[in-house]
Design a protein around this motif. Structure first.
Motif, mmCIF file in Angstrom:
data_model
loop_
_atom_site.group_PDB
_atom_site.id
_atom_site.type_symbol
_atom_site.label_atom_id
_atom_site.label_comp_id
_atom_site.label_asym_id
_atom_site.label_seq_id
_atom_site.Cartn_x
_atom_site.Cartn_y
_atom_site.Cartn_z
ATOM 1 N N ILE A 1 0.841 -1.205 0.000
ATOM 2 C CA ILE A 1 0.000 0.000 0.000
ATOM 3 C C ILE A 1 0.873 1.252 0.000
ATOM 4 C CG2 ILE A 1 -1.624 1.349 1.398
ATOM 5 C CD1 ILE A 1 -2.831 -1.340 2.296
ATOM 6 N N ILE A 2 1.930 1.243 0.818
ATOM 7 C CA ILE A 2 2.827 2.397 0.878
ATOM 8 C C ILE A 2 3.517 2.613 -0.464
ATOM 9 C CG2 ILE A 2 4.984 3.237 1.923
ATOM 10 C CD1 ILE A 2 4.066 1.903 4.533
ATOM 11 N N ILE A 3 3.899 1.509 -1.117
ATOM 12 C CA ILE A 3 4.597 1.608 -2.400
ATOM 13 C C ILE A 3 3.671 2.136 -3.493
ATOM 14 C CG2 ILE A 3 5.714 0.256 -4.226
ATOM 15 C CD1 ILE A 3 6.738 -1.585 -1.957
ATOM 16 N N THR A 4 2.428 1.631 -3.517
ATOM 17 C CA THR A 4 1.504 2.015 -4.593
ATOM 18 C C THR A 4 0.937 3.421 -4.391
ATOM 19 O OG1 THR A 4 -0.266 0.839 -3.396
ATOM 20 C CG2 THR A 4 0.882 -0.359 -5.145
ATOM 21 N N GLU A 5 0.541 3.744 -3.167
ATOM 22 C CA GLU A 5 -0.044 5.060 -2.907
ATOM 23 C C GLU A 5 1.020 6.145 -2.773
ATOM 24 O OE1 GLU A 5 -2.723 4.977 0.361
ATOM 25 O OE2 GLU A 5 -4.160 3.654 -0.638
ATOM 26 N N LYS A 6 2.237 5.782 -2.385
ATOM 27 C CA LYS A 6 3.376 6.702 -2.249
ATOM 28 C C LYS A 6 3.054 7.917 -1.375
ATOM 29 C CE LYS A 6 5.506 5.526 -6.657
ATOM 30 N NZ LYS A 6 6.005 6.026 -7.953
ATOM 31 N N PRO A 7 2.634 7.721 -0.120
ATOM 32 C CA PRO A 7 2.443 8.881 0.757
ATOM 33 C C PRO A 7 3.770 9.536 1.129
ATOM 34 C CG PRO A 7 2.211 6.845 1.997
ATOM 35 C CD PRO A 7 2.349 6.448 0.561
ATOM 36 N N PHE A 8 4.859 8.800 0.977
ATOM 37 C CA PHE A 8 6.199 9.331 1.233
ATOM 38 C C PHE A 8 7.203 8.462 0.498
ATOM 39 C CE2 PHE A 8 5.041 6.488 4.733
ATOM 40 C CZ PHE A 8 6.062 5.561 4.688
ATOM 41 N N ASN B 1 4.895 -1.909 8.735
ATOM 42 C CA ASN B 1 4.109 -1.302 7.656
ATOM 43 C C ASN B 1 2.610 -1.405 7.898
ATOM 44 O OD1 ASN B 1 6.324 -0.461 6.173
ATOM 45 N ND2 ASN B 1 6.474 -2.394 5.061
ATOM 46 N N ALA B 2 2.164 -2.477 8.581
ATOM 47 C CA ALA B 2 0.744 -2.615 8.890
ATOM 48 C C ALA B 2 0.270 -1.462 9.774
ATOM 49 C CB ALA B 2 0.483 -3.957 9.570
ATOM 50 N N THR B 3 1.108 -1.034 10.718
ATOM 51 C CA THR B 3 0.772 0.097 11.588
ATOM 52 C C THR B 3 0.823 1.403 10.824
ATOM 53 O OG1 THR B 3 1.699 -1.083 13.498
ATOM 54 C CG2 THR B 3 1.425 1.300 13.706
ATOM 55 N N LEU B 4 1.885 1.578 10.040
ATOM 56 C CA LEU B 4 2.102 2.839 9.336
ATOM 57 C C LEU B 4 1.044 3.088 8.272
ATOM 58 C CD1 LEU B 4 4.203 5.087 9.531
ATOM 59 C CD2 LEU B 4 5.469 3.984 7.688
ATOM 60 N N SER B 5 0.593 2.034 7.595
ATOM 61 C CA SER B 5 -0.388 2.207 6.513
ATOM 62 C C SER B 5 -1.777 2.565 7.041
ATOM 63 C CB SER B 5 -0.474 0.931 5.678
ATOM 64 O OG SER B 5 -0.899 -0.172 6.472
ATOM 65 N N ASN B 6 -2.028 2.363 8.354
ATOM 66 C CA ASN B 6 -3.331 2.676 8.942
ATOM 67 C C ASN B 6 -3.327 3.970 9.734
ATOM 68 O OD1 ASN B 6 -4.739 0.364 8.000
ATOM 69 N ND2 ASN B 6 -3.761 -0.881 9.572
ATOM 70 N N GLU B 7 -2.202 4.713 9.699
ATOM 71 C CA GLU B 7 -2.092 5.956 10.451
ATOM 72 C C GLU B 7 -2.176 7.164 9.525
ATOM 73 O OE1 GLU B 7 0.648 4.805 14.324
ATOM 74 O OE2 GLU B 7 1.614 5.630 12.543
ATOM 75 N N SER C 1 7.797 17.176 3.659
ATOM 76 C CA SER C 1 8.656 17.394 2.487
ATOM 77 C C SER C 1 7.855 17.722 1.237
ATOM 78 C CB SER C 1 9.521 16.155 2.229
ATOM 79 O OG SER C 1 10.390 15.911 3.316
ATOM 80 N N LYS C 2 6.548 17.455 1.241
ATOM 81 C CA LYS C 2 5.716 17.731 0.073
ATOM 82 C C LYS C 2 5.152 19.155 0.072
ATOM 83 C CE LYS C 2 6.090 13.566 -1.574
ATOM 84 N NZ LYS C 2 6.890 13.311 -2.794
ATOM 85 N N MET C 3 5.509 19.937 1.092
ATOM 86 C CA MET C 3 5.023 21.317 1.137
ATOM 87 C C MET C 3 5.633 22.130 -0.003
ATOM 88 S SD MET C 3 5.047 22.429 5.145
ATOM 89 C CE MET C 3 6.808 22.184 5.259
ATOM 90 N N GLY C 4 4.787 22.923 -0.682
ATOM 91 C CA GLY C 4 5.316 23.827 -1.691
ATOM 92 C C GLY C 4 5.650 25.185 -1.094
ATOM 93 N N LYS C 5 5.055 25.478 0.056
ATOM 94 C CA LYS C 5 5.308 26.728 0.769
ATOM 95 C C LYS C 5 5.035 26.477 2.255
ATOM 96 C CE LYS C 5 0.664 28.169 -0.628
ATOM 97 N NZ LYS C 5 -0.143 29.197 -1.318
ATOM 98 N N ARG C 6 5.464 27.415 3.090
ATOM 99 C CA ARG C 6 5.347 27.202 4.541
ATOM 100 C C ARG C 6 4.589 28.368 5.175
ATOM 101 N NH1 ARG C 6 8.827 23.553 7.013
ATOM 102 N NH2 ARG C 6 8.444 23.360 9.227
ATOM 103 N N GLN C 7 3.624 28.046 6.027
ATOM 104 C CA GLN C 7 2.714 29.046 6.585
ATOM 105 C C GLN C 7 3.323 29.796 7.763
ATOM 106 O OE1 GLN C 7 -1.410 27.820 7.654
ATOM 107 N NE2 GLN C 7 -0.870 28.576 9.680
ATOM 108 N N ILE C 8 3.026 31.104 7.824
ATOM 109 C CA ILE C 8 3.298 31.937 9.002
ATOM 110 C C ILE C 8 1.995 32.641 9.347
ATOM 111 C CG2 ILE C 8 4.577 33.881 9.974
ATOM 112 C CD1 ILE C 8 6.865 33.246 8.106
ATOM 113 N N ALA C 9 1.542 32.480 10.576
ATOM 114 C CA ALA C 9 0.295 33.132 11.013
ATOM 115 C C ALA C 9 0.435 33.517 12.480
ATOM 116 C CB ALA C 9 -0.894 32.195 10.811
ATOM 117 N N PHE C 10 0.161 34.791 12.773
ATOM 118 C CA PHE C 10 0.190 35.223 14.173
ATOM 119 C C PHE C 10 -0.629 36.508 14.308
ATOM 120 C CE2 PHE C 10 3.863 37.019 12.071
ATOM 121 C CZ PHE C 10 3.894 38.343 12.498
ATOM 122 N N THR C 11 -0.839 36.952 15.556
ATOM 123 C CA THR C 11 -1.621 38.158 15.828
ATOM 124 C C THR C 11 -0.796 39.145 16.644
ATOM 125 O OG1 THR C 11 -2.557 37.159 17.829
ATOM 126 C CG2 THR C 11 -3.817 36.923 15.772
#
Length: 367
Positions: free
Chosen positions: A189-196, A233-239, A245-255
């Motif tokens: 599942i991890i190989i086919t879906e490639k979450p990371f 992998n059984a644990t990791l695939s259900n979490e 690392s897939k972020m295209g940009k990084r958020q900054i938010a404050f008041t």
């Protein structure tokens, strides 16, 4: 065999030739292997490049042993007291050749080999970093299985019954190894879906860190404390998995909260100049920028800032955030705008204030 025939002149000559061939093959195997690879390079017209280096590294030792085996086979033709057509001897020689070829292919199929990258370049196959170690292990298993089966057949063993027995015992094995199978399917599942993939920074309820290795059974993650955590992998695939690392940009938010006695003109100027800074900053993503007067709070007026950095690198992200914060600090100081602190004011009416000294003097006069 009589001693006269043993010391026969022709036998001694043949024995000397046999021993000489054996010694030469042993002493010259490195140089002969070198010429073999030079011949391959000429056949490839010098275009093998990195693959040739990997090929030489993988087959260098097997070719040397193969040359020595060839020397043994040739020397046995001249050995006077041994029949080179002996069936067992021929089986051993052929099995040794098969073993050396399998050894070289086993080395070539390493996950660090350039074999997969060359296949990817030639046929435009997008082989992910996750798949290379798995392909390598699967290919190595196939090479070992084929080598063992061919050698077994060379010695006359029938492997068909063994293969049939694997099918019968497969069900019992599956029941005994259901956890291992669950981990294997989790790996698929991890190989086919490639979450990371290998090298990604991920966060799960179990662990946070950088992915170092992915196998069919488990995934190895190195934490920021440099510890290696092995997660099935059984644990990791259900979490739930967050892949930073897939972020295209990084958020900054404050008041920011400014005091209620700040004039409206100054608040508007601060909001406008902060937004202009963010619009002109080369490291701020221009798609989403919000700087607004957001809410009235208990101890001040709240300004809301929401934007993104172009970089996802943690160190660069902190540097950009620091630059923005220092600019805002200088701007507030220049405009003499005070940040609201969580304070409380106690207001007392004058009529409700009682002077204890005056009360005491009044009681003395009455007495």
């Amino acid at each position: 065999m009589s001693w006269e025939s043993f010391y026969k002149y022709e036998n001694i000559i043949q024995l000397s030739i046999s021993v000489t061939i054996l010694l030469l093959s042993f002493l010259l195997k490195k140089y002969l292997a070198k010429y073999v690879f030079l011949g391959l390079l000429k056949l490839g017209r010098g275009r093998l490049n990195g693959f040739f280096a990997q090929l030489r590294l993988s087959f260098e030792r097997p070719i040397q042993v193969l040359i020595f085996i060839t020397g043994i086979y040739i020397s046995m033709h001249y050995f006077p007291y041994f029949s080179h057509s002996n069936p067992f001897f021929l089986h051993v020689i052929r099995s040794s050749v098969i073993l050396m070829i399998g050894w070289g292919l086993f080395n070539l199929s390493s996950s660090s080999s350039t074999l997969f990258s060359k296949i990817n370049e030639k046929y435009n196959m997008k082989i992910d970093n996750i798949l290379i170690p798995l392909f390598s292990r699967a290919l190595r298993f196939i090479i070992v299985a084929i080598s063992i089966s061919v050698i077994a057949q060379e010695f006359g063993y029938d492997i068909n019954g063994f293969v049939a027995g694997l099918g019968i015992g497969g069900l019992a094995f599956a029941l005994a190894a259901k956890d291992a199978l669950a981990n294997m399917f989790g790996g698929i599942i991890i190989i086919t879906e490639k979450p990371f993939t290998i090298g990604d920074w991920i966060l799960t309820p179990s662990v946070e860190g950088t992915v170092e290795d992915i196998s069919f059974r488990s995934t190895k993650i190195r934490t920021f404390a440099q510890a290696v955590v092995t997660v099935p992998n059984a644990t990791l695939s259900n979490e739930a998995i967050t892949n930073w690392s897939k972020m295209g940009k990084r958020q900054i938010a404050f008041t920011l909260r400014v005091t209620y006695d700040t004039p409206r003109e100054k608040i508007e100027k601060v909001v406008r100049e902060v937004e202009e800074l963010l619009r002109s900053h080369r490291d701020i993503h221009q798609e989403t920028i919000f700087v607004n007067v957001d809410a009235y709070k208990e101890n001040g007026i709240e300004l809301f800032l929401y934007f993104f950095t172009k970089t996802t690198d943690w160190g660069k992200y902190l540097k950009i955030k620091e630059e923005v914060n220092l600019y805002i600090l200088d701007l507030l100081e220049m405009e003499q705008v005070t940040l609201a602190l969580p304070t409380r004011k106690l207001v007392m009416e004058e009529s409700a204030y009682i002077n204890p000294i005056a009360m005491e003097q009044k009681q003395e006069v009455r007495s």
